[in-house]
Motif scaffolding. Structure first.
Motif, mmCIF file in Angstrom:
data_model
loop_
_atom_site.group_PDB
_atom_site.id
_atom_site.type_symbol
_atom_site.label_atom_id
_atom_site.label_comp_id
_atom_site.label_asym_id
_atom_site.label_seq_id
_atom_site.Cartn_x
_atom_site.Cartn_y
_atom_site.Cartn_z
ATOM 1 N N ILE A 1 0.860 -1.186 0.000
ATOM 2 C CA ILE A 1 0.000 0.000 0.000
ATOM 3 C C ILE A 1 0.889 1.227 0.000
ATOM 4 O O ILE A 1 1.758 1.374 0.851
ATOM 5 C CB ILE A 1 -0.935 -0.001 1.216
ATOM 6 C CG1 ILE A 1 -1.819 -1.248 1.187
ATOM 7 C CG2 ILE A 1 -1.778 1.273 1.250
ATOM 8 C CD1 ILE A 1 -2.616 -1.479 2.446
ATOM 9 N N VAL B 1 -3.980 7.045 -2.014
ATOM 10 C CA VAL B 1 -3.611 5.691 -1.614
ATOM 11 C C VAL B 1 -3.766 4.793 -2.837
ATOM 12 O O VAL B 1 -4.755 4.881 -3.565
ATOM 13 C CB VAL B 1 -4.515 5.172 -0.474
ATOM 14 C CG1 VAL B 1 -4.147 3.733 -0.116
ATOM 15 C CG2 VAL B 1 -4.421 6.063 0.741
ATOM 16 N N THR C 1 -3.102 0.566 -3.915
ATOM 17 C CA THR C 1 -2.765 -0.781 -3.474
ATOM 18 C C THR C 1 -2.245 -1.584 -4.648
ATOM 19 O O THR C 1 -2.940 -1.757 -5.646
ATOM 20 C CB THR C 1 -3.995 -1.489 -2.861
ATOM 21 O OG1 THR C 1 -4.463 -0.714 -1.754
ATOM 22 C CG2 THR C 1 -3.642 -2.886 -2.390
#
Length: 97
Positions: free
Chosen positions: A38, A77, A79
């Motif tokens: 992440i 963010v 991932t």
């Protein structure tokens, strides 16, 4: 602002060239499983970002994982769940504006 980034680069990333605390930086990379990482980075309004990954810095071998990522200030963010194997991974965040 003496932060080591040129005014042109700051303009391209949407940061303020007169404020040394305004910079595009990777804030955190954390591992969330054997093949999942992440990434969190500081983001600014009206920006589009891309994420690339490489396993070797001596060759220009970065491959894009995602493009056209809309900004979600103050932080984005991403991932990466495709980091398979025991290699060392290097990430690059780009401001595509």
């Amino acid at each position: 602002d003496h932060d080591g980034v040129s005014d042109l680069a700051e303009f391209g990333s949407g940061t303020d060239p007169f404020d040394s605390s305004s910079l595009m930086e990777l804030l955190q990379v954390s591992q969330a499983g054997s093949s999942t990482f992440i990434l969190r980075w500081a983001s600014t309004t009206n920006q589009i970002y891309s994420v690339a990954r490489a396993t070797n810095l001596t060759q220009n071998s970065f491959a894009f994982l995602s493009t056209n990522i809309s900004a979600t200030p103050p932080q984005n963010v991403y991932t990466d769940s495709t980091a398979v194997g025991s290699a060392v991974f290097f990430y690059r965040i780009g401001a595509d504006q």
